[in-house]
Design a protein around this motif. Structure first.
Motif, PDB file in Angstrom:
ATOM      1  N   LEU A  65       0.746  -1.079   0.116  1.00  0.00           N
ATOM      2  CA  LEU A  65      -0.084  -0.178  -0.050  1.00  0.00           C
ATOM      3  C   LEU A  65       0.737   1.166  -0.088  1.00  0.00           C
ATOM      4  N   SER A  66       0.765   2.098  -1.119  1.00  0.00           N
ATOM      5  CA  SER A  66       1.745   2.918  -1.158  1.00  0.00           C
ATOM      6  C   SER A  66       1.056   4.398  -1.789  1.00  0.00           C
ATOM      7  N   GLY A  67       1.499   5.443  -1.451  1.00  0.00           N
ATOM      8  CA  GLY A  67       1.208   6.711  -2.033  1.00  0.00           C
ATOM      9  C   GLY A  67       2.050   7.127  -3.036  1.00  0.00           C
ATOM     10  N   GLU A  68       3.149   6.425  -3.227  1.00  0.00           N
ATOM     11  CA  GLU A  68       4.331   6.593  -4.306  1.00  0.00           C
ATOM     12  C   GLU A  68       3.964   5.814  -5.267  1.00  0.00           C
ATOM     13  N   GLN A  69       3.885   6.303  -6.523  1.00  0.00           N
ATOM     14  CA  GLN A  69       3.704   5.286  -7.814  1.00  0.00           C
ATOM     15  C   GLN A  69       4.707   5.459  -9.012  1.00  0.00           C
ATOM     16  N   GLY A  70       5.834   6.086  -8.608  1.00  0.00           N
ATOM     17  CA  GLY A  70       6.651   6.074  -9.656  1.00  0.00           C
ATOM     18  C   GLY A  70       7.381   4.750 -10.080  1.00  0.00           C
ATOM     19  N   SER A  71       8.029   4.724 -11.335  1.00  0.00           N
ATOM     20  CA  SER A  71       8.551   3.591 -11.664  1.00  0.00           C
ATOM     21  C   SER A  71       9.841   3.054 -10.912  1.00  0.00           C
ATOM     22  N   GLY A  72      10.386   3.984 -10.340  1.00  0.00           N
ATOM     23  CA  GLY A  72      11.576   3.734  -9.433  1.00  0.00           C
ATOM     24  C   GLY A  72      11.117   3.038  -8.141  1.00  0.00           C
TER      25      GLY A  72
ATOM     26  N   ARG B  13       8.289   1.450  -7.978  1.00  0.00           N
ATOM     27  CA  ARG B  13       7.792   0.072  -8.380  1.00  0.00           C
ATOM     28  C   ARG B  13       8.863  -0.766  -8.337  1.00  0.00           C
ATOM     29  N   ALA B  14       9.907  -0.542  -8.689  1.00  0.00           N
ATOM     30  CA  ALA B  14      10.858  -1.350  -9.117  1.00  0.00           C
ATOM     31  C   ALA B  14      11.554  -1.888  -7.664  1.00  0.00           C
ATOM     32  N   VAL B  15      11.541  -1.124  -6.711  1.00  0.00           N
ATOM     33  CA  VAL B  15      11.990  -1.346  -5.346  1.00  0.00           C
ATOM     34  C   VAL B  15      11.092  -2.168  -4.663  1.00  0.00           C
TER      35      VAL B  15
ATOM     36  N   GLY C  41       9.844  -8.432  -3.158  1.00  0.00           N
ATOM     37  CA  GLY C  41       9.090  -9.524  -3.165  1.00  0.00           C
ATOM     38  C   GLY C  41       7.530  -9.407  -3.332  1.00  0.00           C
ATOM     39  N   PHE C  42       6.958  -8.041  -3.317  1.00  0.00           N
ATOM     40  CA  PHE C  42       5.541  -7.953  -3.414  1.00  0.00           C
ATOM     41  C   PHE C  42       4.915  -8.520  -4.748  1.00  0.00           C
TER      42      PHE C  42
ATOM     43  N   ASP D 294      -6.190  -8.452 -11.355  1.00  0.00           N
ATOM     44  CA  ASP D 294      -5.126  -8.169 -12.289  1.00  0.00           C
ATOM     45  C   ASP D 294      -4.013  -7.091 -11.478  1.00  0.00           C
ATOM     46  N   SER D 295      -3.197  -7.828 -10.843  1.00  0.00           N
ATOM     47  CA  SER D 295      -2.250  -6.875 -10.011  1.00  0.00           C
ATOM     48  C   SER D 295      -1.697  -5.739 -10.600  1.00  0.00           C
ATOM     49  N   GLU D 296      -1.248  -6.016 -12.149  1.00  0.00           N
ATOM     50  CA  GLU D 296      -0.654  -4.953 -12.660  1.00  0.00           C
ATOM     51  C   GLU D 296      -1.754  -3.755 -12.804  1.00  0.00           C
ATOM     52  N   SER D 297      -2.974  -4.215 -13.198  1.00  0.00           N
ATOM     53  CA  SER D 297      -3.970  -2.847 -13.400  1.00  0.00           C
ATOM     54  C   SER D 297      -4.120  -2.304 -11.799  1.00  0.00           C
ATOM     55  N   SER D 298      -3.984  -2.900 -10.677  1.00  0.00           N
ATOM     56  CA  SER D 298      -4.036  -2.245  -9.340  1.00  0.00           C
ATOM     57  C   SER D 298      -2.788  -1.327  -9.016  1.00  0.00           C
ATOM     58  N   ILE D 299      -1.758  -1.594  -9.745  1.00  0.00           N
ATOM     59  CA  ILE D 299      -0.497  -0.742  -9.570  1.00  0.00           C
ATOM     60  C   ILE D 299      -0.838   0.600 -10.101  1.00  0.00           C
ATOM     61  N   LYS D 300      -1.551   0.946 -10.957  1.00  0.00           N
ATOM     62  CA  LYS D 300      -1.754   2.050 -11.588  1.00  0.00           C
ATOM     63  C   LYS D 300      -2.499   3.243 -10.932  1.00  0.00           C
ATOM     64  N   GLY D 301      -2.042   4.317 -10.304  1.00  0.00           N
ATOM     65  CA  GLY D 301      -2.793   5.225  -9.400  1.00  0.00           C
ATOM     66  C   GLY D 301      -3.210   6.492 -10.351  1.00  0.00           C
ATOM     67  N   ASP D 302      -3.954   7.190 -10.192  1.00  0.00           N
ATOM     68  CA  ASP D 302      -4.433   8.570 -10.522  1.00  0.00           C
ATOM     69  C   ASP D 302      -3.145   9.627 -10.725  1.00  0.00           C
TER      70      ASP D 302
END
Length: 258
Positions: free
Chosen positions: A92-99, A101-103, A108-109, A131-139
């Motif tokens: 659960l995160s308010g940060e959604q940048g690619s960097g 996400r890589a961390v 292991g998430f 679909d976990s990928e679709s859940s990654i994307k935030g507004d």
């Protein structure tokens, strides 16, 4: 250590860890409305202790918590032969940048959920077809503007449709309590010129305020947290604005919603 590639999951028991009590209990209410048993923890050490001794179908871990970060908990669980080594673990995160996400991937998430968490995204990622990928994307991050609504009553209306009146009243009461605590922290931070503490409060507020429809407060907190001001003088000035909006929001919730 390689993670399982898929989860044939019928979710019955979940651990949610978040240091924001209003956010934590809102997610708990969403899960329980779906018939899911929900344990909670409000700091990283408690979350890890529970996860090392109790089997869960899924764990939802806030990244920034006292004690241990969510990613540190995930690394620990994946690296030991405990009851949740192969469980679904969601950041659960308010940060959604690619960097970022890589961390999270490296920790292991299985998926990330953007905060504030919506019921639709929550149910989707926990379902067998989620679909976990679709859940990654935030507004996209909204910029702060002076005429942003102080309170979006539609959010309150949506909660009334999801939960019983007592639950809604309790959740908004907890939000008011959190605003009081964070206002006190902001006042102390301003008195002591503590940039670190201002940023910590803004991080909590950007998510919990949005979850409860406090649009102006959320946008200002997000602006401070994700576009850090240059210089101590500017950040203290913004902290004073944030404190004022906290007071306004608290008063409006009390008068209009409770």
């Amino acid at each position: 250590m390689a993670r399982p590639q898929s989860h044939s999951l019928v979710t019955r028991k979940v651990l949610v860890a978040d240091d924001s009590l209003p956010g934590l209990l809102a997610v708990k209410a969403m899960l329980e409305a779906e018939g899911i048993i929900c344990d909670t923890a409000n700091d990283g050490s408690s979350a890890l202790a529970k996860a090392q001794h109790e089997r869960y179908d899924a764990l939802l871990l806030d990244e920034h918590m006292p004690g241990l970060q969510g990613s540190a908990i995930c690394v620990a669980l994946r690296g030991e032969s405990g009851p949740n080594q192969h469980a679904m673990i969601i950041s659960l995160s308010g940060e959604q940048g690619s960097g970022h996400r890589a961390v999270m991937d490296a920790a292991g998430f299985d998926a990330m959920l953007a905060k504030p968490v919506s019921k639709l995204a929550l149910v989707s990622v926990l379902s067998e077809s989620g679909d976990s990928e679709s859940s990654i994307k935030g507004d996209d991050i909204a910029g702060f503007v002076d005429d942003e609504a102080l309170l979006d009553v539609a959010v309150h209306r949506d909660m009334q449709e999801q939960f019983d009146p007592a639950t809604v009243a309790r959740l908004f009461g907890l939000f008011i309590d959190e605003l009081s605590v964070l206002s006190a922290r902001l006042s102390t931070a301003i008195d002591h010129n503590s940039e670190t503490e201002v940023m910590a409060v803004a991080h909590i507020l950007k998510n919990s305020a949005e979850l409860y429809g406090a649009k102006r407060l959320s946008c200002l907190a997000r602006y401070i947290n994700e576009t850090p001001p240059s210089g101590r003088e500017q950040i203290i000035e913004l902290a004073e604005q944030l404190l004022a909006v906290c007071h306004e929001t608290r008063q409006k919730v009390q008068v209009e919603l409770l």
